[in-house]
Design a protein around this motif. Structure first.
Motif, mmCIF file in Angstrom:
data_model
loop_
_atom_site.group_PDB
_atom_site.id
_atom_site.type_symbol
_atom_site.label_atom_id
_atom_site.label_comp_id
_atom_site.label_asym_id
_atom_site.label_seq_id
_atom_site.Cartn_x
_atom_site.Cartn_y
_atom_site.Cartn_z
ATOM 1 N N ARG A 127 4.455 -3.122 5.177
ATOM 2 C CA ARG A 127 4.444 -4.560 5.452
ATOM 3 C C ARG A 127 5.890 -5.021 5.501
ATOM 4 O O ARG A 127 6.718 -4.556 4.727
ATOM 5 C CB ARG A 127 3.695 -5.337 4.358
ATOM 6 N N VAL A 128 6.191 -5.903 6.437
ATOM 7 C CA VAL A 128 7.577 -6.310 6.682
ATOM 8 C C VAL A 128 7.701 -7.823 6.545
ATOM 9 O O VAL A 128 6.795 -8.561 6.960
ATOM 10 C CB VAL A 128 7.999 -5.896 8.118
ATOM 11 N N CYS A 129 8.821 -8.270 5.986
ATOM 12 C CA CYS A 129 9.027 -9.717 5.855
ATOM 13 C C CYS A 129 9.360 -10.309 7.221
ATOM 14 O O CYS A 129 10.239 -9.815 7.927
ATOM 15 C CB CYS A 129 10.167 -10.011 4.881
ATOM 16 N N LYS A 130 8.650 -11.382 7.569
ATOM 17 C CA LYS A 130 8.855 -12.047 8.863
ATOM 18 C C LYS A 130 10.261 -12.606 8.990
ATOM 19 O O LYS A 130 10.828 -12.643 10.075
ATOM 20 C CB LYS A 130 7.872 -13.227 8.981
ATOM 21 N N ALA A 131 10.837 -13.048 7.867
ATOM 22 C CA ALA A 131 12.139 -13.725 7.935
ATOM 23 C C ALA A 131 13.312 -12.762 7.744
ATOM 24 O O ALA A 131 14.190 -12.683 8.606
ATOM 25 C CB ALA A 131 12.194 -14.828 6.886
ATOM 26 N N CYS A 132 13.318 -11.994 6.634
ATOM 27 C CA CYS A 132 14.524 -11.181 6.366
ATOM 28 C C CYS A 132 14.361 -9.728 6.779
ATOM 29 O O CYS A 132 15.322 -8.960 6.744
ATOM 30 C CB CYS A 132 14.933 -11.274 4.890
ATOM 31 N N GLY A 133 13.140 -9.319 7.155
ATOM 32 C CA GLY A 133 12.946 -7.956 7.667
ATOM 33 C C GLY A 133 12.810 -6.882 6.594
ATOM 34 O O GLY A 133 12.670 -5.706 6.923
ATOM 35 N N PHE A 134 12.823 -7.268 5.303
ATOM 36 C CA PHE A 134 12.720 -6.261 4.239
ATOM 37 C C PHE A 134 11.363 -5.563 4.309
ATOM 38 O O PHE A 134 10.350 -6.201 4.566
ATOM 39 C CB PHE A 134 12.954 -6.914 2.878
ATOM 40 N N ASN A 135 11.386 -4.231 4.084
ATOM 41 C CA ASN A 135 10.160 -3.419 4.182
ATOM 42 C C ASN A 135 9.496 -3.203 2.835
ATOM 43 O O ASN A 135 10.175 -2.886 1.858
ATOM 44 C CB ASN A 135 10.520 -2.017 4.693
ATOM 45 N N TYR A 136 8.179 -3.326 2.800
ATOM 46 C CA TYR A 136 7.399 -3.008 1.597
ATOM 47 C C TYR A 136 6.330 -2.001 1.982
ATOM 48 O O TYR A 136 6.150 -1.689 3.155
ATOM 49 C CB TYR A 136 6.703 -4.275 1.053
ATOM 50 N N HIS A 137 5.625 -1.513 0.951
ATOM 51 C CA HIS A 137 4.449 -0.687 1.211
ATOM 52 C C HIS A 137 3.375 -1.152 0.245
ATOM 53 O O HIS A 137 3.656 -1.328 -0.947
ATOM 54 C CB HIS A 137 4.769 0.800 1.002
ATOM 55 N N VAL A 138 2.160 -1.350 0.758
ATOM 56 C CA VAL A 138 1.120 -1.953 -0.080
ATOM 57 C C VAL A 138 0.893 -1.193 -1.401
ATOM 58 O O VAL A 138 0.612 -1.807 -2.421
ATOM 59 C CB VAL A 138 -0.220 -2.118 0.681
ATOM 60 N N LYS A 139 1.036 0.154 -1.360
ATOM 61 C CA LYS A 139 0.845 0.919 -2.600
ATOM 62 C C LYS A 139 2.174 1.389 -3.205
ATOM 63 O O LYS A 139 2.410 1.241 -4.392
ATOM 64 C CB LYS A 139 -0.012 2.168 -2.311
ATOM 65 N N ASN A 140 3.042 1.980 -2.370
ATOM 66 C CA ASN A 140 4.255 2.635 -2.897
ATOM 67 C C ASN A 140 5.338 1.651 -3.343
ATOM 68 O O ASN A 140 6.008 1.874 -4.338
ATOM 69 C CB ASN A 140 4.876 3.548 -1.839
ATOM 70 N N ILE A 141 5.526 0.592 -2.535
ATOM 71 C CA ILE A 141 6.594 -0.371 -2.846
ATOM 72 C C ILE A 141 6.009 -1.780 -2.659
ATOM 73 O O ILE A 141 6.369 -2.503 -1.730
ATOM 74 C CB ILE A 141 7.811 -0.140 -1.908
ATOM 75 N N PRO A 142 5.072 -2.163 -3.519
ATOM 76 C CA PRO A 142 4.391 -3.443 -3.290
ATOM 77 C C PRO A 142 5.261 -4.638 -3.674
ATOM 78 O O PRO A 142 6.082 -4.535 -4.593
ATOM 79 C CB PRO A 142 3.174 -3.358 -4.226
ATOM 80 N N PRO A 143 5.103 -5.764 -2.984
ATOM 81 C CA PRO A 143 5.816 -6.968 -3.415
ATOM 82 C C PRO A 143 5.191 -7.473 -4.719
ATOM 83 O O PRO A 143 4.038 -7.144 -5.025
ATOM 84 C CB PRO A 143 5.551 -7.948 -2.271
ATOM 85 N N LYS A 144 5.954 -8.284 -5.480
ATOM 86 C CA LYS A 144 5.419 -8.778 -6.763
ATOM 87 C C LYS A 144 4.187 -9.647 -6.516
ATOM 88 O O LYS A 144 3.195 -9.552 -7.212
ATOM 89 C CB LYS A 144 6.505 -9.570 -7.498
ATOM 90 N N LYS A 145 4.271 -10.497 -5.473
ATOM 91 C CA LYS A 145 3.118 -11.351 -5.133
ATOM 92 C C LYS A 145 2.589 -10.869 -3.778
ATOM 93 O O LYS A 145 3.389 -10.690 -2.838
ATOM 94 C CB LYS A 145 3.612 -12.807 -5.037
ATOM 95 N N ALA A 146 1.266 -10.665 -3.673
ATOM 96 C CA ALA A 146 0.694 -10.067 -2.458
ATOM 97 C C ALA A 146 1.148 -10.793 -1.192
ATOM 98 O O ALA A 146 1.176 -12.033 -1.137
ATOM 99 C CB ALA A 146 -0.831 -10.093 -2.546
ATOM 100 N N ASP A 147 1.497 -10.011 -0.181
ATOM 101 C CA ASP A 147 1.854 -10.525 1.164
ATOM 102 C C ASP A 147 3.019 -11.505 1.181
ATOM 103 O O ASP A 147 3.135 -12.317 2.114
ATOM 104 C CB ASP A 147 0.634 -11.177 1.832
ATOM 105 N N THR A 148 3.871 -11.459 0.147
ATOM 106 C CA THR A 148 5.002 -12.398 0.080
ATOM 107 C C THR A 148 6.277 -11.628 -0.249
ATOM 108 O O THR A 148 6.280 -10.771 -1.140
ATOM 109 C CB THR A 148 4.744 -13.439 -1.042
#
Ligand code: AP5
Length: 217
Positions: A127-148
């Protein structure tokens, strides 16, 4: 140090580039990021590139090579750079070598040997941030708050080319057109191989050791 990160989609090239760029204070030059930015801004380059990217095909060599060679003229590349996603064909590699000339050639090409299972699992969960482009992964590197995004609070999205059918094509394109670069850089004597299946921190340690041993700064 002037390095190329090589490997299939999902190998973690972009993720490691971000960390390495911070650690070694080198510009991270990602052709994927440059092309996506052009698509977002509807620039002429983006309009040309979009149809290829949507299908998981490579954008023609002459377009991409021209962008990179221009980018490498920027003074911020004097000390070195990290090329992520370029070159991706033998023609791109030959043209890059020619443009760099013998004296300022690449120091190292690092091949991220990654299993197909891992690559598919990573791409489907990216999953990628629309604004800053930072990459996450739903399981491996999840954001602290879902989809944010942790960094800027903006929503995350799935890259259109991370949909299953396009991923399968990207892996095929990689095998047909990019994998021959492993042999190309082996012959040039600058290839190093690491396991792309490792976790982010583990892989970073392995890369740091390789650079240290080769005395790259
Ligand atoms: P591009 O953006 O370069 O895509 P790619 O090479 O397919 O690379 P990816 O970004 O998918 O994978 P990555 O290895 O960077 O993995 P990441 O770190 O993001 O290119 C897109 C398109 O642009 C191409 O299809 C083509 O059309 C065009 N293009 C670009 N360059 C071109 C060129 N030179 N010539 C022609 N056309 C070109 O990680 C993936 C996921 O896994 C993330 O969710 C991440 O959080 C997670 N992750 C990363 N590392 C780890 C780890 N070690 N452990 C667990 N999870 C991890």
């Amino acid at each position: 140090m002037k390095i190329v990160l090589l490997g299939p989609p999902g190998a973690g090239k972009g993720t490691q580039s971000v960390v390495l760029s911070r650690e070694y204070r080198l510009p991270h030059i990602s052709t994927g990021d440059i092309l996506r930015e052009s698509v977002k801004k509807s620039l002429p380059l983006g309009l040309k590139a979009k149809s290829y990217m949507d299908k998981g095909e490579l954008v023609p060599d002459e377009i991409v090579t021209g962008i990179v060679i221009e980018r490498l003229k920027n003074p911020d590349t004097k000390k070195g750079y990290i090329l992520d996603g370029f070159p991706r064909t033998v023609k791109q590699a030959v043209d890059l070598d020619e443009a760099l000339g013998k004296t300022s050639g690449l120091d190292m090409a690092v091949y991220f040997d990654t299993s197909e299972k891992v690559a598919i699992e990573r791409l489907s969960g990216r999953r990628v941030c629309k604004a800053c482009g930072f990459n996450y992964h739903v399981k491996n590197i999840p954001p602290k708050k879902a989809d944010t995004c942790d960094k800027c609070g903006n929503p995350l999205f799935q890259r259109p080319d991370d949909k299953e059918a396009t991923v399968i094509n990207r892996l095929k394109v990689y095998a047909d057109q990019t994998k021959p670069l492993i042999e190309y850089y082996k012959k040039s004597g600058i290839l190093k191989e690491v396991s792309g299946d490792l976790g982010v921190d583990e892989l970073f340690k392995v890369l740091s050791k390789i650079f240290r041993d080769a005395n790259l700064k």
